[in-house]
Enzyme design. Structure first.
Site, PDB file in Angstrom:
ATOM      1  N   TYR A 141       0.535  -1.166  -0.507  1.00  0.00           N
ATOM      2  CA  TYR A 141       0.237   0.296  -0.187  1.00  0.00           C
ATOM      3  C   TYR A 141       0.641   1.162   0.145  1.00  0.00           C
ATOM      4  O   TYR A 141       0.387   2.375  -0.459  1.00  0.00           O
ATOM      5  CB  TYR A 141      -1.153  -0.010   0.914  1.00  0.00           C
ATOM      6  CG  TYR A 141      -2.259  -1.356   0.934  1.00  0.00           C
ATOM      7  CD1 TYR A 141      -2.272  -1.819   0.077  1.00  0.00           C
ATOM      8  CD2 TYR A 141      -3.219  -1.129   1.946  1.00  0.00           C
ATOM      9  CE1 TYR A 141      -2.783  -2.457   0.128  1.00  0.00           C
ATOM     10  CE2 TYR A 141      -4.045  -2.361   2.557  1.00  0.00           C
ATOM     11  CZ  TYR A 141      -4.346  -2.724   0.906  1.00  0.00           C
ATOM     12  OH  TYR A 141      -4.781  -3.254   0.859  1.00  0.00           O
ATOM     13  N   LYS A 192       2.803 -15.099   2.083  1.00  0.00           N
ATOM     14  CA  LYS A 192       3.355 -15.879   0.859  1.00  0.00           C
ATOM     15  C   LYS A 192       4.703 -16.025   0.602  1.00  0.00           C
ATOM     16  O   LYS A 192       4.813 -15.743  -1.125  1.00  0.00           O
ATOM     17  CB  LYS A 192       2.483 -14.922  -0.209  1.00  0.00           C
ATOM     18  CG  LYS A 192       2.118 -15.830  -1.637  1.00  0.00           C
ATOM     19  CD  LYS A 192       1.193 -16.881  -1.090  1.00  0.00           C
ATOM     20  CE  LYS A 192       0.749 -17.574  -2.335  1.00  0.00           C
ATOM     21  NZ  LYS A 192      -0.353 -18.780  -2.507  1.00  0.00           N
ATOM     22  N   ASP A 224      -3.505 -18.195   1.205  1.00  0.00           N
ATOM     23  CA  ASP A 224      -4.395 -18.261   0.367  1.00  0.00           C
ATOM     24  C   ASP A 224      -5.775 -19.593   1.541  1.00  0.00           C
ATOM     25  O   ASP A 224      -6.474 -19.737   1.819  1.00  0.00           O
ATOM     26  CB  ASP A 224      -4.187 -18.969  -0.631  1.00  0.00           C
ATOM     27  CG  ASP A 224      -3.533 -19.929  -0.656  1.00  0.00           C
ATOM     28  OD1 ASP A 224      -2.506 -20.024   0.087  1.00  0.00           O
ATOM     29  OD2 ASP A 224      -2.672 -20.614  -1.613  1.00  0.00           O
ATOM     30  N   ASP A 248      -5.545  -6.342   5.697  1.00  0.00           N
ATOM     31  CA  ASP A 248      -6.808  -5.936   5.237  1.00  0.00           C
ATOM     32  C   ASP A 248      -7.918  -6.420   5.043  1.00  0.00           C
ATOM     33  O   ASP A 248      -8.686  -6.763   5.669  1.00  0.00           O
ATOM     34  CB  ASP A 248      -5.887  -5.132   3.625  1.00  0.00           C
ATOM     35  CG  ASP A 248      -6.848  -3.722   3.720  1.00  0.00           C
ATOM     36  OD1 ASP A 248      -8.691  -3.909   4.348  1.00  0.00           O
ATOM     37  OD2 ASP A 248      -7.423  -3.528   2.491  1.00  0.00           O
ATOM     38  N   ASP A 252     -11.342  -7.860   7.312  1.00  0.00           N
ATOM     39  CA  ASP A 252     -12.534  -7.866   7.697  1.00  0.00           C
ATOM     40  C   ASP A 252     -13.093  -9.595   7.092  1.00  0.00           C
ATOM     41  O   ASP A 252     -14.544  -9.793   7.581  1.00  0.00           O
ATOM     42  CB  ASP A 252     -12.796  -7.510   5.708  1.00  0.00           C
ATOM     43  CG  ASP A 252     -12.906  -5.936   6.197  1.00  0.00           C
ATOM     44  OD1 ASP A 252     -12.254  -5.093   6.954  1.00  0.00           O
ATOM     45  OD2 ASP A 252     -13.634  -4.781   5.090  1.00  0.00           O
TER      46      ASP A 252
END
Ligand code: NAD
Length: 357
Positions: A141, A192, A224, A248, A252
């Site tokens: 980001y 990852k 994942d 992020d 959620d």
């Protein structure tokens, strides 16, 4: 000694829910003699309307000088068409970056009274209590270079950069281990590392600092799989630590396990434990101004503020207990309402929590 709190209600439902959190803070202030002093300022779309930018320098200076900041939410359709450099969300990214708020703590707790509100079966989520620790000022980001460029063949190409320096990984890792020491002593680091070199380094650094926390059980999971495990068997997690983008998304997902995004608080801390506290949800323009938003996520964010930035654990406990008590009484805002409960407005919910203090 007085403690200065800057309130940044923001846009949409922000002003409605922050007003209720302030009411509850005033109630604990009166009871525990905390010496809270409030100042209010603008962030997001409302700041663009007044200052032309989503976070004025004067607002930032005021926040930096405060003991803590309590925010509502930013954004809304009115500002969606603006250039991406002055969008409301830029104000939020800027305040996080400028205040060095690298540690985002997002608890996902399922209140037993709301077990039916989850989209998962009660046996999978009942008693859920996990803490997602998300790195907030680095990663893709913020990484440079970034942008959309024109290739030689005339086609446009979008690009971003996923970067993490060792010190950034170490400090968020330490936050996660410290939090785990106060909880069930388990940390799951999500990366990852099978594909992204930046997260190979992430894994190495987390492993090396884990030696300082021998009591904490460390595991690693690819993102994942972590997404899958969060909806398959979420209670296996205690503290989850991960980078900005993965955090992020996963936080959620974890939020929805608890049934309503209207219940979830968050804290973003810097190395001096100064922080910005805000609900996980956005500005909910679809229900703004109707007096039906759930203020509990913001009220619980205020409790986190008392605990982590102001060192007032008893006052924080009192707020959390008061929230539990109003749920026990059957009070529900529209988003968590079910048959047989008493539907209340934003203001009535705030009044009820303040009264329980
Ligand atoms: P949202 O969280 O605002 O809303 C999603 C859904 O949840 C909506 O149906 C909304 O009515 C409901 N909801 C959210 N909070 C609620 C509450 N307290 N009580 C009851 N219902 C609630 O997400 P969105 O619709 O994707 O985004 C709306 C705006 O908020 C956008 O401009 C977005 O950029 C912004 N946003 C801001 C933040 C932030 O300020 N930190 C976070 C996410 C989104």
């Amino acid at each position: 000694m007085s403690k200065k709190i800057v309130l940044l209600p923001g846009d949409g439902i922000g002003p409605e829910i922050v007003a209720e959190a302030k009411k509850v803070l005033e109630a604990v202030d009166a009871k525990f003699k905390l010496g809270l002093k409030f100042e209010e300022d603008l962030i997001g779309g409302c700041a663009i309307d007044v200052h032309g930018v989503p976070l004025a320098q004067s607002t930032l200076d005021r926040c930096k000088a405060a003991d803590a900041v309590l925010m509502g939410s930013v954004g809304g359709p009115k500002w969606d068409a603006l250039d991406s450099n002055i969008r409301p969300e830029k104000g939020l990214l800027k305040i996080r970056y400028e205040m060095g708020l690298y540690a985002n703590l997002r608890p996902a707790i399922l209140y037993p009274q709301l077990a039916d509100a989850s989209s998962l079966k009660p046996e999978i989520v009942s008693g859920l209590d996990i803490l997602i620790v998300r790195e907030l000022t680095g990663g893709i980001y913020f990484g440079e270079p970034r942008g959309i460029r024109l290739l030689d063949n005339g086609e446009r190409q979008g690009y971003n950069t996923y970067v993490y320096a060792e010190h950034e990984i170490e400090r968020i890792g330490r936050t996660a281990f410290e939090m785990a020491m106060k909880r069930d002593k388990k940390v799951c680091s999500v990366d990852k590392a099978n594909v992204l070199e930046a997260t190979v380094l992430w894994r190495e650094v987390i492993q090396s600092i884990s030696k300082d926390y021998p009591e904490v059980e460390l595991s690693h999971m690819y993102v994942d799989n972590a997404a899958m495990q969060l909806v398959r068997a979420p209670k296996q997690f205690d503290v989850v630590v991960t980078g900005n983008m993965f955090g992020d998304i996963l936080s959620d997902t974890a939020a929805m396990l608890t049934g309503s995004i209207g219940m979830l608080p968050s804290a973003s801390l810097n190395q001096d434990s100064k922080g910005l506290y805000e609900p996980v949800h956005g500005s909910a323009p679809d229900i703004a101004g109707q007096g039906i938003a759930n203020p509990l996520a913001t009220i619980l964010s205020a409790a986190m503020m008392l605990r982590y930035s102001l060192n007032e654990a008893a006052a924080a406990d009192a707020i959390e207990a008061a929230v539990g008590a109003v749920l026990d009484d059957g009070l529900r805002s529209a988003d968590i309402f079910s048959e047989g409960m008493k539907k209340v407005s934003t203001q009535e919910m705030g009044d009820a929590v303040a009264a329980k203090i």
